[in-house]
Design an enzyme around this catalytic site. Structure first.
Site, PDB file in Angstrom:
ATOM      1  N   ALA A 224     -15.430 -11.462  37.052  1.00 59.41           N
ATOM      2  CA  ALA A 224     -15.369 -10.368  36.172  1.00 59.41           C
ATOM      3  C   ALA A 224     -13.962 -10.293  35.632  1.00 59.41           C
ATOM      4  O   ALA A 224     -13.047  -9.754  36.146  1.00 59.41           O
ATOM      5  CB  ALA A 224     -15.641  -9.074  36.555  1.00 59.41           C
TER       6      ALA A 224
ATOM      7  N   SER B 293     -12.882 -10.789  31.370  1.00 58.31           N
ATOM      8  CA  SER B 293     -13.089 -10.297  30.005  1.00 58.31           C
ATOM      9  C   SER B 293     -14.152  -8.640  30.285  1.00 58.31           C
ATOM     10  O   SER B 293     -13.997  -7.756  29.707  1.00 58.31           O
ATOM     11  CB  SER B 293     -13.768 -11.287  28.805  1.00 58.31           C
ATOM     12  OG  SER B 293     -13.211 -12.166  28.895  1.00 58.31           O
TER      13      SER B 293
ATOM     14  N   GLU C 245      -0.911  -2.002  27.383  1.00 58.36           N
ATOM     15  CA  GLU C 245      -0.435  -3.560  28.057  1.00 58.36           C
ATOM     16  C   GLU C 245      -0.912  -4.569  26.670  1.00 58.36           C
ATOM     17  O   GLU C 245       0.025  -5.392  26.600  1.00 58.36           O
ATOM     18  CB  GLU C 245      -1.736  -3.574  28.871  1.00 58.36           C
ATOM     19  CG  GLU C 245      -1.790  -5.091  29.441  1.00 58.36           C
ATOM     20  CD  GLU C 245      -2.815  -5.282  30.753  1.00 58.36           C
ATOM     21  OE1 GLU C 245      -3.538  -4.298  30.842  1.00 58.36           O
ATOM     22  OE2 GLU C 245      -2.916  -6.359  31.011  1.00 58.36           O
TER      23      GLU C 245
ATOM     24  N   ARG D 251      21.303 -31.487  14.858  1.00 54.87           N
ATOM     25  CA  ARG D 251      20.699 -32.775  15.278  1.00 54.87           C
ATOM     26  C   ARG D 251      20.414 -33.592  13.957  1.00 54.87           C
ATOM     27  O   ARG D 251      19.848 -32.956  13.037  1.00 54.87           O
ATOM     28  CB  ARG D 251      19.549 -32.548  15.959  1.00 54.87           C
ATOM     29  CG  ARG D 251      18.630 -33.892  16.181  1.00 54.87           C
ATOM     30  CD  ARG D 251      19.002 -34.610  17.274  1.00 54.87           C
ATOM     31  NE  ARG D 251      18.198 -35.677  17.782  1.00 54.87           N
ATOM     32  CZ  ARG D 251      18.691 -36.551  18.561  1.00 54.87           C
ATOM     33  NH1 ARG D 251      19.538 -36.449  19.246  1.00 54.87           N
ATOM     34  NH2 ARG D 251      17.769 -37.712  18.714  1.00 54.87           N
TER      35      ARG D 251
ATOM     36  N   LEU E 116       9.788 -30.081  16.758  1.00 57.37           N
ATOM     37  CA  LEU E 116      11.157 -30.343  15.981  1.00 57.37           C
ATOM     38  C   LEU E 116      12.156 -30.581  16.927  1.00 57.37           C
ATOM     39  O   LEU E 116      13.319 -31.185  16.385  1.00 57.37           O
ATOM     40  CB  LEU E 116      11.351 -29.199  15.016  1.00 57.37           C
ATOM     41  CG  LEU E 116      12.552 -29.337  13.956  1.00 57.37           C
ATOM     42  CD1 LEU E 116      12.784 -30.632  13.380  1.00 57.37           C
ATOM     43  CD2 LEU E 116      12.558 -28.016  13.110  1.00 57.37           C
TER      44      LEU E 116
ATOM     45  N   GLY F 261      12.323 -35.332  21.600  1.00 56.42           N
ATOM     46  CA  GLY F 261      11.974 -35.902  23.164  1.00 56.42           C
ATOM     47  C   GLY F 261      12.689 -34.354  23.761  1.00 56.42           C
ATOM     48  O   GLY F 261      12.100 -34.019  24.976  1.00 56.42           O
TER      49      GLY F 261
HETATM   50  C1  LIG Z   1      -0.855 -15.167  33.599  1.00 56.95           C
HETATM   51  C2  LIG Z   1      -1.978 -14.178  33.819  1.00 56.95           C
HETATM   52  C3  LIG Z   1      -1.613 -13.018  34.331  1.00 56.95           C
HETATM   53  C4  LIG Z   1      -2.790 -11.973  34.568  1.00 56.95           C
HETATM   54  N1  LIG Z   1      -2.281 -10.836  35.205  1.00 56.95           N
HETATM   55  C5  LIG Z   1      -3.580 -10.011  35.319  1.00 56.95           C
HETATM   56  C6  LIG Z   1      -3.380  -8.715  36.041  1.00 56.95           C
HETATM   57  O1  LIG Z   1      -2.293  -8.276  36.315  1.00 56.95           O
HETATM   58  N2  LIG Z   1      -3.987  -7.817  36.327  1.00 56.95           N
HETATM   59  C7  LIG Z   1      -5.480  -8.221  35.963  1.00 56.95           C
HETATM   60  O2  LIG Z   1      -6.561  -7.545  36.384  1.00 56.95           O
HETATM   61  N3  LIG Z   1      -5.776  -9.288  35.613  1.00 56.95           N
HETATM   62  C8  LIG Z   1      -4.674 -10.183  35.259  1.00 56.95           C
HETATM   63  N4  LIG Z   1      -5.019 -11.353  34.519  1.00 56.95           N
HETATM   64  C9  LIG Z   1      -6.462 -11.614  34.196  1.00 56.95           C
HETATM   65  C10 LIG Z   1      -6.834 -11.702  32.787  1.00 56.95           C
HETATM   66  O3  LIG Z   1      -6.992 -10.363  32.219  1.00 56.95           O
HETATM   67  C11 LIG Z   1      -8.096 -12.415  32.622  1.00 56.95           C
HETATM   68  O4  LIG Z   1      -7.975 -13.584  32.766  1.00 56.95           O
HETATM   69  C12 LIG Z   1      -8.703 -12.246  31.177  1.00 56.95           C
HETATM   70  O5  LIG Z   1      -9.276 -11.068  30.540  1.00 56.95           O
HETATM   71  C13 LIG Z   1      -9.979 -13.253  30.768  1.00 56.95           C
HETATM   72  O6  LIG Z   1     -10.938 -12.843  31.926  1.00 56.95           O
HETATM   73  P1  LIG Z   1     -11.429 -14.356  32.692  1.00 56.95           P
HETATM   74  O7  LIG Z   1     -10.409 -15.293  32.852  1.00 56.95           O
HETATM   75  O8  LIG Z   1     -12.543 -13.897  33.636  1.00 56.95           O
HETATM   76  O9  LIG Z   1     -12.316 -15.192  31.409  1.00 56.95           O
HETATM   77  P2  LIG Z   1     -13.624 -14.950  30.735  1.00 56.95           P
HETATM   78  O10 LIG Z   1     -14.077 -13.556  30.715  1.00 56.95           O
HETATM   79  O11 LIG Z   1     -14.600 -15.819  32.099  1.00 56.95           O
HETATM   80  O12 LIG Z   1     -13.867 -15.690  29.614  1.00 56.95           O
HETATM   81  C14 LIG Z   1     -13.626 -17.012  29.524  1.00 56.95           C
HETATM   82  C15 LIG Z   1     -13.765 -17.603  28.007  1.00 56.95           C
HETATM   83  O13 LIG Z   1     -14.713 -16.914  27.609  1.00 56.95           O
HETATM   84  C16 LIG Z   1     -14.579 -16.146  26.490  1.00 56.95           C
HETATM   85  N5  LIG Z   1     -15.482 -14.921  26.260  1.00 56.95           N
HETATM   86  C17 LIG Z   1     -15.713 -14.058  27.235  1.00 56.95           C
HETATM   87  N6  LIG Z   1     -16.668 -13.070  26.548  1.00 56.95           N
HETATM   88  C18 LIG Z   1     -16.628 -13.514  25.296  1.00 56.95           C
HETATM   89  C19 LIG Z   1     -17.599 -12.798  24.261  1.00 56.95           C
HETATM   90  N7  LIG Z   1     -18.193 -11.701  24.454  1.00 56.95           N
HETATM   91  N8  LIG Z   1     -17.545 -13.413  23.098  1.00 56.95           N
HETATM   92  C20 LIG Z   1     -16.788 -14.580  22.823  1.00 56.95           C
HETATM   93  N9  LIG Z   1     -16.113 -15.222  23.857  1.00 56.95           N
HETATM   94  C21 LIG Z   1     -15.949 -14.539  25.006  1.00 56.95           C
HETATM   95  C22 LIG Z   1     -13.120 -15.766  26.578  1.00 56.95           C
HETATM   96  O14 LIG Z   1     -12.342 -15.302  25.575  1.00 56.95           O
HETATM   97  C23 LIG Z   1     -12.683 -16.977  27.281  1.00 56.95           C
HETATM   98  O15 LIG Z   1     -12.102 -17.819  26.405  1.00 56.95           O
HETATM   99  C24 LIG Z   1      -4.210 -12.329  34.279  1.00 56.95           C
HETATM  100  C25 LIG Z   1      -4.492 -13.559  33.655  1.00 56.95           C
HETATM  101  C26 LIG Z   1      -3.565 -14.536  33.378  1.00 56.95           C
HETATM  102  C27 LIG Z   1      -3.712 -15.886  32.866  1.00 56.95           C
END
Ligand SMILES: Cc1cc2nc3c(=O)[nH]c(=O)nc-3n(C[C@H](O)[C@H](O)[C@H](O)COP(=O)(O)OP(=O)(O)OC[C@H]3O[C@@H](n4cnc5c(N)ncnc54)[C@H](O)[C@@H]3O)c2cc1C
Length: 382
Positions: free
Chosen positions: A133, A135, A244, A270, A339, A342
Site C-alpha cells: 500500500a 499510493s 510534504e 567548455r 550538455l 561525458g
Molecule cells: C526515496 C523514497 C522515499 C520515500 N519515503 C517515504 C517515507 O518517508 N514514508 C512513507 O510512508 N513512504 C515513503 N515513500 C513511499 C512513497 O510514498 C511510495 O513509493 C509512493 O507513494 C508510491 O507508492 P508505491 O511505491 O506503492 O507504488 P504503487 O502505488 O504500487 O504505484 C505503482 C505505479 O502505479 C501507479 N498508480 C497507482 N495508482 C494509480 C491510479 N489510481 N491511477 C494511475 N496510476 C496509478 C503509480 O503512479 C505508480 O506509477 C518513499 C519512496 C521513495 C522512492
C-alpha cells in the site's frame, strides 16, 4: 499580484545564513556522505542549533513560530548542500514527520516527541507506506489492537525515510475497519520491544538517506501515544501530505535552478568546434525554454505556498505544483546532463548526481499519476 515578493529582508537574512551553512559546512562533504551511504547523526542537533527544525512551530516547544516563507527559503537553499539524501532526511524530519504533533498532539506528546525533535535530539520518520500500500493509503494493513491501556502493533512499513535511525515514528495504523475510516496516527518509539529495522533499501539515488523496511511484532505502546482521534487519522494524513508535497515542489524548483546554473557555467567554459557550447544556438534555446518553464514552476509553487501560508485550502494548487515541478525536473536534468557530455555521466559532477537523485521526486510523497488524479477530481472529473 503586482510587485508580489513574498520574501522580506528578515527572510533574506535567514536565507543567507542557510546558504552559508550549506555551502561551507555541508557541500564539501557531499560526495563522501553519498559514498558512505550515510551522513553524521550530529547534523540533526547542528540543524536544530541553526533553527532549521520547528520553523513554524510554537516557541513554547522550542520552535521559531515563523511563517511558511521561512520554510520555503530553507528548502530552496538546502539544495546547495549538493546532497539530496541529506536534504530529504532533514525535510522528512522537520517538515513531514513532526508538524502533525504540533497541530494535533497533546501537551504530553509535544513534550515527549515534538520538543526533542526540534532540538535535534530525537530523529523522526513518517511511516505510512507498506509493501502492499503506497499510493493507496486507505489500503494499509498494519494494525494497532487495543489491549487495556495499550495498543499492540503488528505489520510492516516500507520505503521509510530515516527509518533505520529514527527514535520515533509518526506511524499510520489500522485501528478500525477497512478503508480510510479505520486509520489512526500513533507516535511510536523505536526502542519498543518487537520493533525491527529489517533492512535499508539500496536505492537508485539519494544514497546518504536511509530508506528502510520496518517490522512490528506484538509491539506494545501506551494508548496515550495516539495522535489525534482514533480512526480519524486518514484526514490528518491527507492534510500532512499537503506540506510534504509542497516542500517537494519547492525543492524540485530549486534543484532545477541549480542544475541549469551549473550547466550555463559549464557550457560557457567548455568549447567544441571552435566556440563555447553556450554559443551553439540549439543549446541556448533549450536552456532558455527550461529557464522559462522553471520560472512558471516557481510561481505556480509560490501561489500554492501563499495559500498554504494563509491556511487556505490548496489541495489543487499543491498537487499541480508537485506534478508540474517534479515532472519538469526530469527533462531539465536530462538536458543538463546531456550538455555536460561525458562529464555528465561521472559522479564527481554535481549534475550527474542531481539527475540520479531527482528521479525520486515523481514517486515519493505521492506519484505524478496520483497528483493527476487529485487535480482531475478537483476539476469535477468524477
Ligand atoms: C526515496 C523514497 C522515499 C520515500 N519515503 C517515504 C517515507 O518517508 N514514508 C512513507 O510512508 N513512504 C515513503 N515513500 C513511499 C512513497 O510514498 C511510495 O513509493 C509512493 O507513494 C508510491 O507508492 P508505491 O511505491 O506503492 O507504488 P504503487 O502505488 O504500487 O504505484 C505503482 C505505479 O502505479 C501507479 N498508480 C497507482 N495508482 C494509480 C491510479 N489510481 N491511477 C494511475 N496510476 C496509478 C503509480 O503512479 C505508480 O506509477 C518513499 C519512496 C521513495 C522512492
Amino acid at each position: 499580484m503586482p510587485g508580489f515578493d513574498p520574501f522580506t529582508e528578515e527572510h533574506q537574512a535567514f536565507r543567507r545564513t542557510v546558504r552559508k551553512f550549506c555551502e561551507e559546512e555541508l557541500a564539501p562533504h557531499a560526495r563522501e556522505w553519498d559514498e558512505a551511504e550515510e551522513f553524521p547523526r550530529a547534523l540533526f542537533p547542528r540543524f536544530a542549533e541553526l533553527g532549521l527544525f520547528g520553523i513554524r512551530e510554537p516557541p513554547e516547544w522550542g520552535g521559531s513560530g515563523l511563517d511558511y516563507w521561512y520554510v520555503v527559503a530553507y528548502a530552496e537553499e538546502l539544495v546547495r548542500c549538493r546532497n539530496a539524501g541529506l536534504a530529504m532526511a532533514m525535510l522528512v524530519h522537520g517538515e513531514m514527520a513532526i508538524p502533525a504533533i504540533a497541530e494535533i498532539g497533546t501537551a504530553e506528546q509535544k513534550r515527549e516527541f515534538l520538543a526533542p525533535a526540534i532540538r535535534g535530539e530525537k530523529i523522526a520518520a513518517l511511516a505510512v507506506s507498506e509493501p502492499d500500500a503506497g499510493s493507496d493509503v486507505a489500503a494499509i494493513r498494519t494494525t494497532a489492537r487495543r489491549d487495556g491501556d495499550d495498543l499492540v502493533v503488528n505489520g510492516s512499513k516500507m520505503w521509510i525515510t530515516n527509518g533505520a535511525r529514527a527514535d520515533f515514528l509518526t506511524l499510520a495504523v489500522r485501528t478500525g475497519g477497512g478503508g480510510h475510516e479505520g486509520i489512526s496516527l500513533l507516535l511510536f518509539p523505536t526502542d519498543t520491544r518487537g520493533f525491527q529495522v529489517s533492512r535499508k533499501l539500496e536505492k537508485v539515488g539519494n544514497p546518504s538517506s536511509d530508506t528502510a523496511v520496518l517490522f512490528f511484532e506484538d509491539c506494545r505502546v501506551p494508548r496515550r501515544f495516539l495522535l489525534g482521534e482514533e480512526d480519524q487519522g486518514f484526514a490528518h494524513l491527507m492534510l500532512n501530505f499537503q506540506g510534504e508535497r509542497l516542500v517537494a515542489a519547492v525543492q524540485a524548483v530549486a534543484a532545477m535552478q541549480q542544475m541549469v546554473e551549473d550547466t550555463i557555467r559549464y557550457a560557457s567554459e567548455r568549447s567544441a568546434f571552435g566556440k563555447p557550447l553556450a554559443k551553439h544556438q540549439v543549446w541556448r534555446h533549450r536552456l532558455a525554454e527550461h529557464l522559462t518553464a522553471i520560472e512558471a514552476a516557481r510561481w505556480l509553487t509560490y501561489r500554492a505556498c501563499d495559500l498554504f501560508d494563509r491556511n487556505q485550502v490548496a489541495v489543487k494548487e499543491i498537487s499541480m505544483a508537485k506534478l508540474f515541478a517534479c515532472d519538469l525536473a526530469q527533462d531539465v536534468a536530462y538536458d543538463c546532463m546531456q550538455l555536460h557530455g561525458g562529464m555528465g555521466y561521472v559522479l564527481e559532477t554535481d549534475v550527474a548526481r542531481a539527475w540520479r537523485d531527482v528521479r525520486a521526486t515523481t514517486i515519493a510523497g505521492g506519484t505524478s499519476e496520483i497528483m493527476k488524479e487529485i487535480v482531475a477530481r478537483q476539476a469535477g472529473l468524477t
